[in-house]
Design a protein around this motif. Structure first.
Motif, PDB file in Angstrom:
ATOM      1  N   CYS A  84      -1.702   6.389  15.537  1.00  0.00           N
ATOM      2  CA  CYS A  84      -1.458   5.024  15.108  1.00  0.00           C
ATOM      3  C   CYS A  84      -0.378   4.982  14.039  1.00  0.00           C
ATOM      4  O   CYS A  84      -0.575   5.463  12.918  1.00  0.00           O
ATOM      5  CB  CYS A  84      -2.747   4.433  14.567  1.00  0.00           C
ATOM      6  SG  CYS A  84      -2.593   2.695  14.222  1.00  0.00           S
ATOM      7  N   SER A  85       0.758   4.399  14.365  1.00  0.00           N
ATOM      8  CA  SER A  85       1.808   4.283  13.364  1.00  0.00           C
ATOM      9  C   SER A  85       1.514   3.151  12.407  1.00  0.00           C
ATOM     10  O   SER A  85       2.214   2.952  11.440  1.00  0.00           O
ATOM     11  CB  SER A  85       3.149   4.058  14.045  1.00  0.00           C
ATOM     12  OG  SER A  85       3.128   2.805  14.682  1.00  0.00           O
ATOM     13  N   MET A  86       0.469   2.393  12.716  1.00  0.00           N
ATOM     14  CA  MET A  86       0.095   1.304  11.839  1.00  0.00           C
ATOM     15  C   MET A  86      -0.782   1.782  10.676  1.00  0.00           C
ATOM     16  O   MET A  86      -1.108   1.016   9.797  1.00  0.00           O
ATOM     17  CB  MET A  86      -0.672   0.225  12.623  1.00  0.00           C
ATOM     18  CG  MET A  86       0.189  -0.521  13.611  1.00  0.00           C
ATOM     19  SD  MET A  86       1.391  -1.519  12.743  1.00  0.00           S
ATOM     20  CE  MET A  86       2.478  -1.936  14.089  1.00  0.00           C
ATOM     21  N   ALA A  87      -1.177   3.062  10.721  1.00  0.00           N
ATOM     22  CA  ALA A  87      -2.071   3.560   9.676  1.00  0.00           C
ATOM     23  C   ALA A  87      -1.478   3.317   8.304  1.00  0.00           C
ATOM     24  O   ALA A  87      -2.172   2.894   7.375  1.00  0.00           O
ATOM     25  CB  ALA A  87      -2.335   5.039   9.890  1.00  0.00           C
ATOM     26  N   THR A  88      -0.182   3.548   8.178  1.00  0.00           N
ATOM     27  CA  THR A  88       0.432   3.360   6.865  1.00  0.00           C
ATOM     28  C   THR A  88       0.426   1.890   6.460  1.00  0.00           C
ATOM     29  O   THR A  88       0.221   1.560   5.303  1.00  0.00           O
ATOM     30  CB  THR A  88       1.878   3.883   6.873  1.00  0.00           C
ATOM     31  OG1 THR A  88       2.492   3.398   8.056  1.00  0.00           O
ATOM     32  CG2 THR A  88       1.886   5.388   6.845  1.00  0.00           C
ATOM     33  N   VAL A  89       0.618   1.014   7.457  1.00  0.00           N
ATOM     34  CA  VAL A  89       0.598  -0.420   7.127  1.00  0.00           C
ATOM     35  C   VAL A  89      -0.793  -0.834   6.661  1.00  0.00           C
ATOM     36  O   VAL A  89      -0.946  -1.566   5.680  1.00  0.00           O
ATOM     37  CB  VAL A  89       1.032  -1.263   8.353  1.00  0.00           C
ATOM     38  CG1 VAL A  89       1.050  -2.735   7.973  1.00  0.00           C
ATOM     39  CG2 VAL A  89       2.378  -0.826   8.841  1.00  0.00           C
ATOM     40  N   ILE A  90      -1.812  -0.331   7.367  1.00  0.00           N
ATOM     41  CA  ILE A  90      -3.180  -0.660   6.955  1.00  0.00           C
ATOM     42  C   ILE A  90      -3.421  -0.177   5.534  1.00  0.00           C
ATOM     43  O   ILE A  90      -3.959  -0.881   4.689  1.00  0.00           O
ATOM     44  CB  ILE A  90      -4.193  -0.018   7.935  1.00  0.00           C
ATOM     45  CG1 ILE A  90      -4.047  -0.651   9.310  1.00  0.00           C
ATOM     46  CG2 ILE A  90      -5.610  -0.200   7.426  1.00  0.00           C
ATOM     47  CD1 ILE A  90      -4.906   0.001  10.375  1.00  0.00           C
ATOM     48  N   GLY A  91      -2.968   1.035   5.262  1.00  0.00           N
ATOM     49  CA  GLY A  91      -3.120   1.577   3.913  1.00  0.00           C
ATOM     50  C   GLY A  91      -2.435   0.709   2.881  1.00  0.00           C
ATOM     51  O   GLY A  91      -2.978   0.433   1.813  1.00  0.00           O
ATOM     52  N   LEU A  92      -1.210   0.279   3.210  1.00  0.00           N
ATOM     53  CA  LEU A  92      -0.474  -0.587   2.285  1.00  0.00           C
ATOM     54  C   LEU A  92      -1.244  -1.880   2.020  1.00  0.00           C
ATOM     55  O   LEU A  92      -1.334  -2.348   0.884  1.00  0.00           O
ATOM     56  CB  LEU A  92       0.885  -0.955   2.899  1.00  0.00           C
ATOM     57  CG  LEU A  92       2.070  -0.069   2.555  1.00  0.00           C
ATOM     58  CD1 LEU A  92       3.320  -0.635   3.199  1.00  0.00           C
ATOM     59  CD2 LEU A  92       2.259  -0.005   1.053  1.00  0.00           C
ATOM     60  N   CYS A  93      -1.802  -2.455   3.105  1.00  0.00           N
ATOM     61  CA  CYS A  93      -2.572  -3.695   2.963  1.00  0.00           C
ATOM     62  C   CYS A  93      -3.731  -3.486   2.016  1.00  0.00           C
ATOM     63  O   CYS A  93      -3.982  -4.298   1.124  1.00  0.00           O
ATOM     64  CB  CYS A  93      -3.112  -4.155   4.310  1.00  0.00           C
ATOM     65  SG  CYS A  93      -1.862  -4.744   5.412  1.00  0.00           S
ATOM     66  N   LEU A  94      -4.454  -2.376   2.228  1.00  0.00           N
ATOM     67  CA  LEU A  94      -5.608  -2.091   1.379  1.00  0.00           C
ATOM     68  C   LEU A  94      -5.171  -2.010  -0.080  1.00  0.00           C
ATOM     69  O   LEU A  94      -5.775  -2.584  -0.977  1.00  0.00           O
ATOM     70  CB  LEU A  94      -6.270  -0.781   1.808  1.00  0.00           C
ATOM     71  CG  LEU A  94      -7.002  -0.816   3.148  1.00  0.00           C
ATOM     72  CD1 LEU A  94      -7.421   0.592   3.545  1.00  0.00           C
ATOM     73  CD2 LEU A  94      -8.223  -1.703   3.042  1.00  0.00           C
ATOM     74  N   ARG A  95      -4.075  -1.292  -0.298  1.00  0.00           N
ATOM     75  CA  ARG A  95      -3.629  -1.102  -1.673  1.00  0.00           C
ATOM     76  C   ARG A  95      -3.233  -2.437  -2.299  1.00  0.00           C
ATOM     77  O   ARG A  95      -3.607  -2.735  -3.443  1.00  0.00           O
ATOM     78  CB  ARG A  95      -2.442  -0.133  -1.685  1.00  0.00           C
ATOM     79  CG  ARG A  95      -2.036   0.301  -3.076  1.00  0.00           C
ATOM     80  CD  ARG A  95      -1.056   1.454  -3.035  1.00  0.00           C
ATOM     81  NE  ARG A  95      -1.680   2.745  -2.751  1.00  0.00           N
ATOM     82  CZ  ARG A  95      -2.439   3.432  -3.609  1.00  0.00           C
ATOM     83  NH1 ARG A  95      -2.690   2.918  -4.808  1.00  0.00           N
ATOM     84  NH2 ARG A  95      -2.960   4.580  -3.277  1.00  0.00           N
ATOM     85  N   GLU A  96      -2.523  -3.240  -1.550  1.00  0.00           N
ATOM     86  CA  GLU A  96      -2.109  -4.544  -2.072  1.00  0.00           C
ATOM     87  C   GLU A  96      -3.316  -5.410  -2.416  1.00  0.00           C
ATOM     88  O   GLU A  96      -3.404  -6.032  -3.474  1.00  0.00           O
ATOM     89  CB  GLU A  96      -1.251  -5.286  -1.038  1.00  0.00           C
ATOM     90  CG  GLU A  96       0.231  -5.089  -1.185  1.00  0.00           C
ATOM     91  CD  GLU A  96       0.734  -5.517  -2.550  1.00  0.00           C
ATOM     92  OE1 GLU A  96       0.916  -4.625  -3.393  1.00  0.00           O
ATOM     93  OE2 GLU A  96       0.921  -6.717  -2.800  1.00  0.00           O
ATOM     94  N   LYS A  97      -4.261  -5.452  -1.474  1.00  0.00           N
ATOM     95  CA  LYS A  97      -5.432  -6.308  -1.665  1.00  0.00           C
ATOM     96  C   LYS A  97      -6.218  -5.881  -2.901  1.00  0.00           C
ATOM     97  O   LYS A  97      -6.616  -6.709  -3.718  1.00  0.00           O
ATOM     98  CB  LYS A  97      -6.325  -6.224  -0.422  1.00  0.00           C
ATOM     99  CG  LYS A  97      -7.507  -7.178  -0.438  1.00  0.00           C
ATOM    100  CD  LYS A  97      -7.108  -8.553   0.049  1.00  0.00           C
ATOM    101  CE  LYS A  97      -8.298  -9.497  -0.018  1.00  0.00           C
ATOM    102  NZ  LYS A  97      -7.965 -10.838   0.421  1.00  0.00           N
ATOM    103  N   LEU A  98      -6.394  -4.587  -3.047  1.00  0.00           N
ATOM    104  CA  LEU A  98      -7.164  -4.105  -4.192  1.00  0.00           C
ATOM    105  C   LEU A  98      -6.413  -4.356  -5.487  1.00  0.00           C
ATOM    106  O   LEU A  98      -7.015  -4.637  -6.522  1.00  0.00           O
ATOM    107  CB  LEU A  98      -7.481  -2.620  -4.033  1.00  0.00           C
ATOM    108  CG  LEU A  98      -8.448  -2.286  -2.904  1.00  0.00           C
ATOM    109  CD1 LEU A  98      -8.714  -0.797  -2.861  1.00  0.00           C
ATOM    110  CD2 LEU A  98      -9.764  -3.024  -3.091  1.00  0.00           C
ATOM    111  N   LYS A  99      -5.100  -4.267  -5.419  1.00  0.00           N
ATOM    112  CA  LYS A  99      -4.305  -4.530  -6.625  1.00  0.00           C
ATOM    113  C   LYS A  99      -4.499  -5.982  -7.069  1.00  0.00           C
ATOM    114  O   LYS A  99      -4.567  -6.283  -8.250  1.00  0.00           O
ATOM    115  CB  LYS A  99      -2.832  -4.250  -6.342  1.00  0.00           C
ATOM    116  CG  LYS A  99      -2.026  -3.983  -7.603  1.00  0.00           C
ATOM    117  CD  LYS A  99      -0.593  -3.614  -7.267  1.00  0.00           C
ATOM    118  CE  LYS A  99       0.224  -4.879  -7.166  1.00  0.00           C
ATOM    119  NZ  LYS A  99       1.544  -4.670  -6.598  1.00  0.00           N
TER     120      LYS A  99
END
Lengths: 155, 1097
Positions: A84-99
């Motif tokens: 899944c090349s989207m894994a990094t995007v999902i990770g980014l989303c998580l980081r943004e949301k938590l921030k």
């Protein structure tokens, strides 16, 4: 961007019921717990499909650990497919949301579950590198994708 | 007579196929008028038409014939000679042969055949000729829709109006009918066709007649239409208006009816119809099944029981198939609590049950034989696990159980005989399934046996069922009934530790009691009272059984509520218990007695008295309770003061209030007099022979000195109960010795006795205001009472007191002032006095009395006076500038506004007959607000300001929003000021919460929007501060919610604050409380998104 969908037919799971916390207990231990974090991130939309990360089983309450004293949050997520090349995007989303939702003193670690991704190490490194995260979010396309995932009302 | 030229042009215009339909219609009307008015004879017209009727040009000939037909239709009411009719019908009958001019002939024949007898009708011979011609020439199915319709109408008319003419035609007639209606598809024609079948069938009821041989053919045609489906056009289809749709639906319903009538028209259809319907029952289409059941139900009575009997077996097996073998019922939503046994039946099941009911009514023996003899049903009931547990039963089994239940219920319902049969067969088995065997009860060792919970449930249910059986069917003798009751009572006695089953058993008993009450079974009622009620009543004052008191009382009350006689028994028991134990409880403080009396009194206030009020009982119970309590108090001499004693006092006061408020005026007067006798005999009145009542101002001080410290416990009881009585009085009730009572209450309230203050408030609230309204013997009106109250010296500590300014005070009271308060804790007395004054003020404010102004000014005086010259000036008297003493005093003065305006449960409400003036809160708000505002502006001391704002906060949080919202513009700055002032001291935290609730209400209100917009910046700044308020979580939460609401305001107004808000909120994200954090996340999102989707700032 990509021409076809990376995972055309994801398995969709049912949404779990929200656990209502007992109210009116002034002495309750209100420390940040995994469920609180999970409640915040479960509704993030998948970059590819109109389903939430919860529905695609990318996340679960068990995959989140938190240590309030040390101020650390660790989220381990499972991409739907190995490449899944989207894994990094999902990770980014998580980081943004938590921030957005937690005070800055929490250190957030985001990882893919061991063995769930072909480039596990690369992805983990990318997701926890401040400079690379910042750079990614300056890319207007990525920024837009992340924003859509975070605030989409398509679910 | 009209000239030929006049009507010939009409004829020509009609016949001319180039003229428009409206022209043609006009010509017909013109000709009809001529004919009706006898300006033209029919003969002349026919003669004139001759050419058109016989020409070889088929178009003109058809137009001519149609003209004749149309004219005859219009002349339906005009008398015509028999000869004319004969010749016309003869001509038209002939014309039926001419297919080109057929329509005119049909219209004409129809018009002639439909004529009423008084205007000349077609003879039967002619009608027969028409029928024959019809049969010979008309090929109905080869015609257009309109012509077919006309043909059917003609046939229908002939069958209905000339039965004698068509009857001899027999077989040929049916041949023609079959041929005509075969393959018909148009709805309107179908209605006619079905009707024709029905009429024809009715015309030939004879089984050996011609219909019999054609019944099969006709039914074959008819059966093809079953079941009728109507796929109505979807509303989005173009060109279908609502009108058309509803007309179509109406037509459809008509077809349904006519078809059903035709279907059931004659028993001769039975050999064909029933097999068809039974066949359709096996269809997989649910609607076909529903329809089949409906038709079977409709046809059964028409075809008769003999014919139906043949199909009995098949019918039963199909019904059984639907109900038993594969029941389609859905568990209804609310059934979870009831063990999952409430089902919603599908349409099919409902129809099947209706059919079954009809069949049983028609032929009950046959059907019951089949049902009761059915092996599956028998096995099902017999094979039920005994005892069984509904919660372990799989859903399908439960569905079956439900269906079988319905089935048996329907069977039993149809008649007395069938009911008996069903019960003979199944009742013992069913009772056994519930765990009780009918024949043999005494063997059951119910109480000792430790059954599983569910089987207990069944058992109890079974006993309840048996006990509530109507006497006329009496399977249960009185002895058995007694046994059942004994069993349940003993179960309740021994099983109190098993909460669930205990509740079930009690409920069963209550149900039995209610049932007996409902059916007026006097024998059983007596047994019930003896075994259950008396037994329970005996528990009240005994230690047996060893169950908790609260359960005992629950059992007692609930069984009492089954009926008035039971309730009276229980009340007697409770009265006895109070009589027996009260003294013990209240004098010695015996723990068990105290607990018992408290429970009984609570039971009175919460259950018994409301029950009597609801069920129209007399006031006797309430009156007795009050009398007993006063008797007991009167007869005892001293009391031990313990903690439980206070609880007991509380319960007694509540019970007293509840009892007194339900009494009539006369009873209340008796109670209050009785109470006063006790009061006057107490040590509270050592000076009762002195001129206490007359020269008050002098004696009072010494009186206070004497007694204020020495109010004994017994006296406290007496005065508390007396206050309770006074609180609950009706306005009309007269209170004796009012002046003394007032003095007494004033004395008590200085000791901080709140009930006295409440009683004073109630008194000034209810006393009559004008002399002419007054009761003859009433010594006091409200004015006098207020005079007495306010001239009392206890208020003297307010030196610059407005009471004095208002000249309610005489001069020279200062001398007494210091004296009377000497030796007391000044502050506490003052605080008590302020609280007391607040309750009095509440009484006044509710009736809208002017006296409230003076009282308000007193409070303001207290707030302002102590700190008038700087913070704590030395000159302040009587309190020498000690902060510790001033602040509580000021706080109580500020809180007095809360007492004034808030609603109280204990007194001064509708339950206690208070006088309430509409909108009194609004009025007070309007009058007090300017005072508070000006005071705040003038005061420069921090403490005074904060206390003034505290009062302000109380006022606004108790006033309805609608009264304030119109002035939101002025209110909001004040609100913000008060918030910023109040946040400086922790003691104001509750008040802050109330204020912020008012603020949020204004934010949400549409009418407050303008004011909010104008003050947006200030509001946001204040809310940001409160979002970090450390002492109370709900304040932070509400502040953040308010901020979310603010984010909805127009962009330009709030954008400048965005950064500030986001910064403040990011701190709130780290709040120790989760609720606040969650609100903070919402708020942050709301504020971030007003500029962009990004949260960066």
């Amino acid at each position: 961007m990509t021409l076809g969908l990376i995972n055309a037919n994801p398995v969709v799971h049912a949404k779990k019921k929200r656990v209502a916390r007992p109210l009116d207990d002034p002495h309750a231990d209100d420390a940040v717990d995994p469920l609180e974090i999970y409640d915040i991130v479960r509704d993030i939309r998948d970059p590819e499909h109109p389903y939430s990360l919860e529905q695609l089983s990318v996340l679960s309450e068990e995959s989140i650990t938190v240590d309030e004293k040390l101020g650390r949050i660790l989220i381990t997520f499972t991409p739907t497919i190995q490449h899944c090349s989207m894994a990094t995007v999902i990770g980014l989303c998580l980081r943004e949301k938590l921030k957005d939702c937690f005070p800055a003193h929490f250190k957030v670690d985001i990882k893919v579950a061991p063995g769930s991704h072909a480039d596990e190490e690369a992805v983990n490194k990318q997701l926890n590198d401040k400079e690379r995260v910042a750079a990614a979010l300056e890319n207007p396309n990525l920024r837009q994708l992340v924003t859509e995932c975070l605030y989409s009302s398509e679910l | 007579m009209a000239k030929p030229t006049e009507y010939v042009k009409h004829i020509e215009s009609y016949v001319d196929s180039s003229s428009s339909p409206s022209q043609q219609a006009a010509s017909v009307d013109a000709l009809a008028i001529l004919l009706k008015n006898d300006l033209l004879t029919l003969e002349a017209l026919v003669r004139e038409l001759d050419l058109y009727l016989t020409t070889t040009d088929s178009i003109i000939r058809s137009r001519g014939t149609l003209l004749l037909g149309e004219l005859l239709t219009q002349l339906e009411l005009k008398p015509l000679s028999d000869a004319a009719i004969h010749s016309l019908i003869g001509f038209l009958t002939e014309r039926l042969e001419d297919w080109r001019a057929l329509r005119g002939a049909l219209v004409g024949c129809l018009a002639l055949l439909r004529r009423k007898t008084d205007v000349g009708v077609v003879t039967e011979n002619d009608a027969e000729a028409v029928m024959k011609s019809y049969m010979q020439y008309l090929q109905v199915q080869s015609m257009g829709q309109h012509d077919r319709k006309l043909c059917f109408e003609l046939l229908e008319c002939l069958l209905e109006r000339y039965p004698n003419a068509v009857q001899p035609l027999g077989n040929e007639l049916f041949y023609s009918i079959c041929e005509g209606i075969d393959e018909e598809k148009d709805p309107q024609c179908l209605i006619l066709a079905f009707h024709i079948v029905e009429v024809a069938a009715k015309l030939f009821p004879d089984p050996s007649g011609p219909f019999t041989s054609y019944a099969a053919d006709i039914f074959e045609i008819l059966g093809r239409y079953f079941p009728i489906h109507f796929t109505h056009p979807k509303s989005e289809d173009i060109g279908v208006s609502r009108d058309e749709l509803s007309r179509a639906l109406l037509l459809m319903q008509l077809i349904f009816c006519v078809f059903q009538l035709a279907f059931a028209a004659t028993p001769l259809f039975e050999p064909f119809a029933i097999p068809l319907l039974l066949d359709k029952l096996s269809s997989s289409l649910p609607s076909a099944k529903v329809e089949s059941f409906k038709y079977l139900g409709y046809c059964a009575p028409m075809y008769g029981s003999d014919r139906m009997a043949k199909h009995g077996g098949a019918l039963w097996s199909s019904v059984k198939d639907v109900l038993y073998t594969s029941p389609q019922s859905a568990l209804s939503v609310e059934s979870e609590s009831d063990g999952g046994m409430i089902f919603e039946e599908s349409d099919i099941m409902v129809e099947a049950l209706i059919l079954l009911e009809g069949l049983i009514q028609q032929n009950s023996d046959l059907l019951l034989d089949m049902i009761l003899g059915d092996e599956d049903i028998n096995n099902f009931i017999c094979s039920f696990p005994k005892p069984w547990d509904i919660h372990d039963t799989p859903l399908q089994l439960r569905q079956q159980l439900h269906s079988v239940g319905r089935l048996l219920a329907v069977s039993a319902k149809s008649s007395m005989a069938s009911c008996n049969r069903v019960f003979e067969k199944f009742f013992p088995q069913m009772m056994e399934a519930l765990g009780c065997s009918v024949g043999n009860h005494s063997d059951e060792s119910f109480a000792t046996e430790d059954r599983a919970l569910s089987s207990r449930f069944n058992y109890v249910k079974g006993l309840q069922l048996l006990a509530t059986f109507p006497r006329s069917f009496a399977p249960v003798s009185l002895l058995l009934f007694e046994n059942i009751l004994l069993k349940l009572v003993s179960a309740i006695t021994s099983n109190f530790d098993k909460k669930f089953s205990w509740g079930l058993e009690l409920k069963a008993l209550v149900e039995i009691g209610l049932y007996i009450e409902g059916y007026q079974e006097s024998e059983k009622a007596a047994t019930f009272a003896r075994i259950v009620v008396d037994k329970f009543v005996s528990w009240i004052s005994s230690d047996e059984p060893a169950m908790p008191l609260s359960l005992k009382m629950q059992a007692i009350c609930e069984t009492g509520m089954t009926g008035i006689s039971n309730m009276l028994r229980i009340v007697q028991g409770m009265e006895k218990a109070i009589s027996a134990k009260f003294t013990q409880a209240y004098v010695d403080g015996n723990f068990e007695s105290v607990e018992l009396v408290i429970k009984v009194l609570e039971c009175y206030s919460a259950r018994v008295l409301p029950w009597f009020e609801m069920n129209g009982g007399s006031e006797e119970v309430a009156w007795n309770l009050a009398a007993i309590i006063w008797d007991k108090i009167d007869n005892s001499s001293s009391v031990n003061l313990t903690v439980q004693n206070y609880e007991l006092l509380g319960a007694a006061m509540t019970a007293m209030k509840q009892a007194v408020r339900r009494c009539s005026q006369e009873s209340q007067e008796k109670i209050v007099n009785r109470a006063f006798r006790v009061l006057s005999a107490s040590t509270l009145f050592p000076l009762k022979d002195s001129p206490f009542a007359t020269s008050l101002s002098n004696s009072e001080d010494s009186y206070l000195n004497h007694h204020v410290d020495r109010v004994s416990c017994r006296d406290e009881w007496i005065i508390s109960l007396y206050a309770s009585v006074v609180i609950a009085l009706r306005p009309q009730t007269h209170v004796q010795n009012l002046k003394m009572v007032l003095q007494l209450f004033i004395m008590a309230l200085t000791k901080g006795h709140i009930p006295s203050a409440q009683a004073l408030g109630s008194l000034v609230n209810k006393l009559p205001s004008k002399t002419n309204e007054r009761h003859l013997s009433q010594e006091y009106g409200v004015e006098e009472a207020i005079d007495v109250i306010l001239t009392s010296s206890i208020w003297n500590f307010c030196q610059s007191n407005t009471l004095r300014k208002c000249s309610l005070f005489g001069g020279g009271n200062e001398i007494h002032n210091t004296k009377c308060l000497a030796g007391l804790n000044h502050t506490s007395v003052h605080i008590s006095a302020i609280v007391g004054l607040a309750w009095i003020g509440k009484g006044l404010i509710m009736r809208g009395h002017e006296g409230i102004k003076d009282i308000t000014m007193t409070f303001l005086g207290v707030l302002l006076e102590n700190t008038n010259n700087g913070d704590f000036p030395e000159s302040c008297d009587p309190i020498e500038g000690k902060e510790q003493e001033v602040i509580p005093l000021m706080k109580s003065a500020a809180d007095a506004f809360h007492i004034l305006l808030s609603d109280s449960e204990d007194c001064l409400n509708r339950n206690y007959h208070s006088v309430i003036r509409p909108l009194y809160k609004q009025r007070f708000y309007n009058s007090v607000m300017p005072l508070l505002l000006s005071s705040t502006r003038q005061s420069n001391s921090i403490i005074t300001r904060s206390m003034l704002f505290r009062s302000f906060a109380h006022v606004i949080s108790e006033t309805p929003l609608s009264a304030m919202i119109s002035e939101a513009n002025k209110l909001i700055p004040l609100l913000l000021d008060s918030l910023s002032t109040l946040t400086e001291d922790v003691m104001h935290k509750d008040v802050i919460y109330n204020v912020i609730l008012v603020l949020s209400a204004i934010l949400m209100d549409k009418n407050g929007q303008v004011a909010v917009l104008e003050n947006a910046q200030a509001i946001i700044n204040q809310l940001i501060g409160l979002a970090a308020y450390p002492h109370m979580m709900v304040i932070r939460e509400t502040a953040i919610q308010c901020l979310v609401a603010m984010s909805e305001l127009p962009y330009a107004r709030i954008y400048p604050s965005r950064t500030k808000v986001l910064q403040a909120i990011s701190k709130a994200l780290d709040d120790p409380k989760r609720a606040v954090r969650q609100e903070a996340v919402r708020c942050r999102q709301a504020w971030a998104s007003i500029a962009s989707r990004s949260l960066h700032f």
